[in-house]
Design an enzyme around this catalytic site. Structure first.
Site, PDB file in Angstrom:
ATOM      1  N   SER A 151       7.344  -8.023   4.415  1.00 15.85           N
ATOM      2  CA  SER A 151       6.732  -9.333   3.762  1.00 15.85           C
ATOM      3  C   SER A 151       8.149 -10.221   3.316  1.00 15.85           C
ATOM      4  O   SER A 151       8.387  -9.247   2.443  1.00 15.85           O
ATOM      5  CB  SER A 151       5.224  -9.385   3.517  1.00 15.85           C
ATOM      6  OG  SER A 151       5.076 -10.527   2.898  1.00 15.85           O
ATOM      7  N   TYR A 164       0.430  -6.037  -3.824  1.00 12.45           N
ATOM      8  CA  TYR A 164       1.192  -6.179  -2.543  1.00 12.45           C
ATOM      9  C   TYR A 164       2.696  -6.432  -2.439  1.00 12.45           C
ATOM     10  O   TYR A 164       3.741  -5.684  -1.428  1.00 12.45           O
ATOM     11  CB  TYR A 164       0.359  -7.099  -2.016  1.00 12.45           C
ATOM     12  CG  TYR A 164       1.043  -7.946  -0.582  1.00 12.45           C
ATOM     13  CD1 TYR A 164       0.093  -7.335   0.493  1.00 12.45           C
ATOM     14  CD2 TYR A 164       1.867  -8.245  -0.460  1.00 12.45           C
ATOM     15  CE1 TYR A 164       0.197  -7.625   1.644  1.00 12.45           C
ATOM     16  CE2 TYR A 164       1.988  -9.285   0.616  1.00 12.45           C
ATOM     17  CZ  TYR A 164       1.750  -8.099   2.074  1.00 12.45           C
ATOM     18  OH  TYR A 164       1.285  -8.781   3.306  1.00 12.45           O
TER      19      TYR A 164
END
Length: 261
Positions: A151, A164
Site C-alpha cells: 500500500s 497497517y
C-alpha cells in the site's frame, strides 16, 4: 527463463497455476479475474467459504479455470494445510499473489495487543509464511512469480493505523529480500502499492464525503482507483513479458506518492 520471442507467449498465462489470497472480493477478486482472463488456472483463497464459492461459481460459468480453497491464512496451521492441498490436488504452482489484508484504524496508543497481532498476522505473517511454503513449487516451475500487495501506506504517512503502515512497509522490504535471495531459484518477487481503491476495506472511510473529497484533492488524477486497475498491474508483473523485472514496488495511485497527503 529466457525472454519469450513470441508475443503471444509473452502476454499469456496459459497452463500456469496461481494462488491468490483474499480472492472473494475487492482487489483479490479483481486479480483472480484478470489472471483468469490471461488463461491461468486460479486457486482462489478466502476465509468465508460462501462468498468465495459464489465468486468462483461465477468465473466457472464464464468457462474460466477457477477453484475455491477456503482458508484463513492469518493462521499458521491453515497456511500449512493450504499449501499441502495445492501440492496434493494440483501438483504445481507458478505464482502466488499475497493480497489478503486488513486494517484497524486507531491512534497508536489505542491498539490492544490482540488488534496489533491480528493486523500483522493477516497482512505480513501470511505473506512471509506462504512464500516460504510455496518456494519449492515455485522453484520447480522455473518461472515462479510472487506479487505482494502492499500500500502507499507502506511508503508514506496516509492517516491510517500505524500497524497497517508497518505491515505494508515490511512487505516492500520482504519483496526486495526475496527477489535477491530467490532469483537464482528462478523466482521473481515484486510488489504493488495501491492508494485508495473502491473496495469493501476502504468503503468505511470513503463513505465520509469530506474525507473522500480530500483524498481526491490529493490525487493528481482526481479520482479513486478501481480494483481492476490494481489487478492489471499485478497481472503484468506475473506475465512472461515481465521476465526481467524483480524486486520492484509499483505504486498504483493516480500520482499520489509524488504529491503527498
Amino acid at each position: 527463463m529466457p525472454f519469450p520471442a513470441d508475443a503471444a507467449t509473452r502476454w499469456s498465462l496459459q497452463d500456469r497455476v496461481f494462488l491468490v489470497t483474499g480472492a472473494s472480493a475487492g482487489i483479490g477478486a479483481a486479480v483472480a479475474q484478470e489472471l483468469l482472463g490471461f488463461g491461468a488456472t486460479v486457486l482462489a483463497v478466502a476465509r468465508r467459504p460462501e462468498l468465495l464459492q459464489e465468486a468462483v461459481a461465477a468465473w466457472q460459468q464464464q468457462g474460466l479455470d477457477a477453484h475455491a480453497l477456503p482458508a484463513d491464512v492469518s493462521q499458521p496451521a491453515s497456511r500449512t494445510a493450504l499449501l499441502a492441498e495445492v501440492q496434493t490436488r494440483f501438483g504445481r504452482l507458478d505464482g502466488l499473489v499475497n493480497n489478503v489484508g486488513t486494517n484497524v484504524r486507531k491512534p497508536t496508543t489505542a491498539y490492544s495487543a490482540e488488534e496489533y497481532q491480528h493486523v500483522l498476522q493477516t497482512n505480513l505473517d501470511s505473506a512471509f509464511h506462504l512464500s516460504q511454503l510455496a518456494h519449492p513449487l515455485l522453484q520447480a516451475s522455473a518461472a515462479g512469480s510472487i506479487v505482494n500487495i502492499s500500500s502507499v501506506a507502506g511508503l508514506t504517512h496516509v492517516r491510517t493505523g500505524a500497524v497497517y503502515g508497518m505491515s505494508k512497509a515490511a512487505l516492500v522490504q520482504l519483496t526486495r529480500y526475496l527477489a535477491a535471495e530467490w532469483a537464482p531459484d528462478g523466482i521473481r518477487v515484486n510488489c504493488v502499492a495501491p492508494w485508495y481503491i473502491q473496495t469493501p476495506l476502504a468503503a468505511g472511510v470513503l463513505g465520509n464525503e469530506a474525507y473522500r473529497q480530500e483524498v481526491i484533492g490529493r490525487t493528481p488524477m482526481g479520482r479513486i482507483g478501481e480494483p481492476q486497475e490494481v489487478a492489471a498491474a499485478v497481472a503484468f508483473l506475473c506475465l512472461p513479458a515481465a521476465s526481467y523485472i524483480t524486486g520492484q514496488t509499483l505504486s498504483v495511485d493516480g500520482g499520489f506518492v509524488g504529491h503527498g497527503f
